[in-house]
Design a protein around this motif. Structure first.
Motif, PDB file in Angstrom:
ATOM      1  N   ALA A  61     -17.352 -55.593  24.963  1.00 56.04           N
ATOM      2  CA  ALA A  61     -18.149 -56.080  23.834  1.00 56.04           C
ATOM      3  C   ALA A  61     -17.244 -56.767  22.812  1.00 56.04           C
ATOM      4  O   ALA A  61     -17.598 -57.818  22.260  1.00 56.04           O
ATOM      5  N   ALA A  62     -16.062 -56.199  22.558  1.00 54.29           N
ATOM      6  CA  ALA A  62     -15.123 -56.798  21.607  1.00 54.29           C
ATOM      7  C   ALA A  62     -14.591 -58.129  22.131  1.00 54.29           C
ATOM      8  O   ALA A  62     -14.465 -59.102  21.376  1.00 54.29           O
ATOM      9  N   ILE A  63     -14.297 -58.190  23.422  1.00 48.08           N
ATOM     10  CA  ILE A  63     -13.841 -59.445  24.026  1.00 48.08           C
ATOM     11  C   ILE A  63     -14.919 -60.515  23.871  1.00 48.08           C
ATOM     12  O   ILE A  63     -14.628 -61.660  23.489  1.00 48.08           O
ATOM     13  N   ALA A  64     -16.162 -60.153  24.135  1.00 49.19           N
ATOM     14  CA  ALA A  64     -17.265 -61.114  23.985  1.00 49.19           C
ATOM     15  C   ALA A  64     -17.381 -61.565  22.532  1.00 49.19           C
ATOM     16  O   ALA A  64     -17.549 -62.756  22.255  1.00 49.19           O
ATOM     17  N   PHE A  65     -17.256 -60.641  21.607  1.00 45.50           N
ATOM     18  CA  PHE A  65     -17.355 -60.956  20.185  1.00 45.50           C
ATOM     19  C   PHE A  65     -16.252 -61.922  19.760  1.00 45.50           C
ATOM     20  O   PHE A  65     -16.509 -62.961  19.164  1.00 45.50           O
ATOM     21  N   PHE A  66     -15.001 -61.581  20.070  1.00 41.73           N
ATOM     22  CA  PHE A  66     -13.871 -62.402  19.639  1.00 41.73           C
ATOM     23  C   PHE A  66     -13.763 -63.720  20.409  1.00 41.73           C
ATOM     24  O   PHE A  66     -13.322 -64.722  19.853  1.00 41.73           O
ATOM     25  N   SER A  67     -14.154 -63.728  21.665  1.00 44.79           N
ATOM     26  CA  SER A  67     -14.053 -64.974  22.432  1.00 44.79           C
ATOM     27  C   SER A  67     -15.131 -65.965  22.014  1.00 44.79           C
ATOM     28  O   SER A  67     -15.011 -67.163  22.280  1.00 44.79           O
ATOM     29  N   GLY A  68     -16.158 -65.483  21.346  1.00 44.73           N
ATOM     30  CA  GLY A  68     -17.200 -66.355  20.855  1.00 44.73           C
ATOM     31  C   GLY A  68     -16.848 -67.084  19.577  1.00 44.73           C
ATOM     32  O   GLY A  68     -17.621 -67.902  19.088  1.00 44.73           O
ATOM     33  N   ASN A  69     -15.665 -66.804  19.044  1.00 45.27           N
ATOM     34  CA  ASN A  69     -15.218 -67.446  17.809  1.00 45.27           C
ATOM     35  C   ASN A  69     -13.916 -68.195  18.081  1.00 45.27           C
ATOM     36  O   ASN A  69     -12.960 -67.609  18.584  1.00 45.27           O
ATOM     37  N   GLU A  70     -13.885 -69.453  17.734  1.00 46.68           N
ATOM     38  CA  GLU A  70     -12.698 -70.283  18.016  1.00 46.68           C
ATOM     39  C   GLU A  70     -11.440 -69.751  17.334  1.00 46.68           C
ATOM     40  O   GLU A  70     -10.339 -69.895  17.852  1.00 46.68           O
ATOM     41  N   LYS A  71     -11.597 -69.120  16.166  1.00 46.53           N
ATOM     42  CA  LYS A  71     -10.428 -68.601  15.430  1.00 46.53           C
ATOM     43  C   LYS A  71      -9.723 -67.481  16.195  1.00 46.53           C
ATOM     44  O   LYS A  71      -8.518 -67.313  16.062  1.00 46.53           O
ATOM     45  N   THR A  72     -10.478 -66.698  16.950  1.00 51.46           N
ATOM     46  CA  THR A  72      -9.875 -65.571  17.661  1.00 51.46           C
ATOM     47  C   THR A  72      -9.803 -65.790  19.177  1.00 51.46           C
ATOM     48  O   THR A  72      -9.047 -65.103  19.854  1.00 51.46           O
ATOM     49  N   ARG A  73     -10.541 -66.723  19.696  1.00 48.60           N
ATOM     50  CA  ARG A  73     -10.510 -67.001  21.140  1.00 48.60           C
ATOM     51  C   ARG A  73      -9.108 -67.355  21.595  1.00 48.60           C
ATOM     52  O   ARG A  73      -8.629 -66.866  22.616  1.00 48.60           O
ATOM     53  N   ARG A  74      -8.434 -68.195  20.830  1.00 47.25           N
ATOM     54  CA  ARG A  74      -7.071 -68.604  21.177  1.00 47.25           C
ATOM     55  C   ARG A  74      -6.124 -67.399  21.237  1.00 47.25           C
ATOM     56  O   ARG A  74      -5.268 -67.317  22.098  1.00 47.25           O
ATOM     57  N   ASP A  75      -6.304 -66.458  20.307  1.00 51.17           N
ATOM     58  CA  ASP A  75      -5.468 -65.252  20.312  1.00 51.17           C
ATOM     59  C   ASP A  75      -5.665 -64.455  21.589  1.00 51.17           C
ATOM     60  O   ASP A  75      -4.698 -63.935  22.154  1.00 51.17           O
ATOM     61  N   LEU A  76      -6.910 -64.332  22.043  1.00 50.96           N
ATOM     62  CA  LEU A  76      -7.179 -63.601  23.273  1.00 50.96           C
ATOM     63  C   LEU A  76      -6.530 -64.260  24.478  1.00 50.96           C
ATOM     64  O   LEU A  76      -6.045 -63.581  25.385  1.00 50.96           O
ATOM     65  N   ILE A  77      -6.499 -65.592  24.472  1.00 53.68           N
ATOM     66  CA  ILE A  77      -5.833 -66.326  25.557  1.00 53.68           C
ATOM     67  C   ILE A  77      -4.333 -66.041  25.540  1.00 53.68           C
ATOM     68  O   ILE A  77      -3.741 -65.714  26.569  1.00 53.68           O
ATOM     69  N   VAL A  78      -3.732 -66.124  24.369  1.00 50.94           N
ATOM     70  CA  VAL A  78      -2.285 -65.876  24.232  1.00 50.94           C
ATOM     71  C   VAL A  78      -1.940 -64.451  24.653  1.00 50.94           C
ATOM     72  O   VAL A  78      -0.915 -64.211  25.292  1.00 50.94           O
ATOM     73  N   LEU A  79      -2.807 -63.508  24.323  1.00 50.52           N
ATOM     74  CA  LEU A  79      -2.578 -62.098  24.682  1.00 50.52           C
ATOM     75  C   LEU A  79      -2.825 -61.830  26.156  1.00 50.52           C
ATOM     76  O   LEU A  79      -2.526 -60.741  26.655  1.00 50.52           O
ATOM     77  N   GLY A  80      -3.387 -62.805  26.882  1.00 52.37           N
ATOM     78  CA  GLY A  80      -3.659 -62.630  28.296  1.00 52.37           C
ATOM     79  C   GLY A  80      -4.920 -61.823  28.567  1.00 52.37           C
ATOM     80  O   GLY A  80      -5.086 -61.284  29.659  1.00 52.37           O
ATOM     81  N   LEU A  81      -5.805 -61.731  27.574  1.00 59.20           N
ATOM     82  CA  LEU A  81      -7.014 -60.949  27.742  1.00 59.20           C
ATOM     83  C   LEU A  81      -8.184 -61.759  28.277  1.00 59.20           C
ATOM     84  O   LEU A  81      -9.137 -61.197  28.805  1.00 59.20           O
ATOM     85  N   ILE A  82      -8.114 -63.090  28.120  1.00 56.49           N
ATOM     86  CA  ILE A  82      -9.116 -63.969  28.734  1.00 56.49           C
ATOM     87  C   ILE A  82      -8.399 -65.198  29.283  1.00 56.49           C
ATOM     88  O   ILE A  82      -7.277 -65.510  28.886  1.00 56.49           O
ATOM     89  N   ASP A  83      -9.078 -65.884  30.184  1.00 57.53           N
ATOM     90  CA  ASP A  83      -8.542 -67.128  30.744  1.00 57.53           C
ATOM     91  C   ASP A  83      -8.917 -68.309  29.861  1.00 57.53           C
ATOM     92  O   ASP A  83      -9.851 -68.224  29.074  1.00 57.53           O
TER      93      ASP A  83
END
Length: 85
Positions: A61-83
């Motif tokens: 749920a947190a991944i979906a929440f943060f990946s839906g926002n451009e400000k945090t989506r990039r962070d998830l990519i850098v952390l290796g949590l999403i492609d």
């Protein structure tokens, strides 16, 4: 199966350690984020402070929440949590 659980735990630990940063980037309160991912503010606070481990459902749920926002989506990519896709 054991490898998969270890991998999930690594992902959860990575996200948990970054929660304060991700939340600050969006300028939202613990209550706002908790509401956005479907848990209580008290549970969220315990997770963010490391007193309770996040469940896999909450992680997703947190991944979906943060990946839906451009400000945090990039962070998830850098952390290796999403492609990137």
């Amino acid at each position: 199966m054991i490898y998969e659980e270890e991998r999930k735990n690594e992902y959860i630990e990575t996200l948990t350690s970054e929660l304060p940063v991700l939340r600050a980037r969006l300028h939202i309160s613990q209550a706002d984020l908790a509401r956005g991912i479907g848990i209580s503010r008290q549970t969220y606070s315990l997770i963010e402070t490391g007193k309770q481990q996040m469940t896999w459902v909450t992680f997703m749920a947190a991944i979906a929440f943060f990946s839906g926002n451009e400000k945090t989506r990039r962070d998830l990519i850098v952390l290796g949590l999403i492609d990137i896709a």
